[in-house]
Design a protein around this motif. Sequence first.
Motif, short mmCIF file in Angstrom:
data_model
loop_
_atom_site.label_atom_id
_atom_site.label_comp_id
_atom_site.label_asym_id
_atom_site.label_seq_id
_atom_site.Cartn_x
_atom_site.Cartn_y
_atom_site.Cartn_z
N ASP A 52 0.64 -1.20 -0.09
CA ASP A 52 0.07 -0.15 0.15
C ASP A 52 0.88 1.14 0.03
N ARG A 56 1.16 3.97 -3.15
CA ARG A 56 0.46 5.05 -2.97
C ARG A 56 1.75 5.98 -3.40
N ARG A 60 -0.06 6.62 -6.61
CA ARG A 60 -1.16 7.40 -6.02
C ARG A 60 -2.53 6.70 -5.98
N THR A 61 -2.60 5.26 -5.84
CA THR A 61 -3.83 4.55 -6.20
C THR A 61 -4.22 3.79 -4.84
N GLU A 63 -4.50 3.56 -0.61
CA GLU A 63 -4.60 4.48 0.74
C GLU A 63 -3.44 3.88 1.71
N TYR A 64 -2.70 4.82 2.14
CA TYR A 64 -1.78 4.33 3.30
C TYR A 64 -1.76 5.60 4.18
N GLY A 65 -2.40 5.25 5.38
CA GLY A 65 -2.44 6.11 6.18
C GLY A 65 -1.60 6.03 7.61
#
Length: 148
Positions: A52, A56, A60-61, A63-65
Amino acid sequence: MNPTKPDVAGRADLDLLLRRFYTAAFADPLIGPFFTRIAGMDLEAHLPRIADFWERALFRTAEYGGDAFAPHAALHAVEPLTAEHFGRWVQLWHATVDGLHAGPNADRAKAQGERIALALLRRLAGEDTSGGRLGFVPLAAVELRSAA
């Protein structure tokens, strides 16, 4: 671009790339112990999160939080991560990317890996990344990069 090697095109390529990279990193005598002995990292459990992060970073495809710094800071607290360690990481990353892929995304993955390694090293060392020593590049990374 090398016509015999495809560019990094998406998640499936990242999954293979990361699996190959971490297999080499775990076996490496210099940085392997950080993954195996110190972190006790379970690759199968962490691979989706790492993918992820890279998906990202490159496309940019995804979600990495997460906080990519926190696990490195925890390792550094147990055993300091040095320019030599990050230089070796960069060398293995470049070799893995180059072994599988060629093209703009592969080049971006290598450049992004270098930027991440340098940023982590600076932050772990307590250096101000917003000024002062912006031209600093770990000697190990320079030597390893020139050997590639």
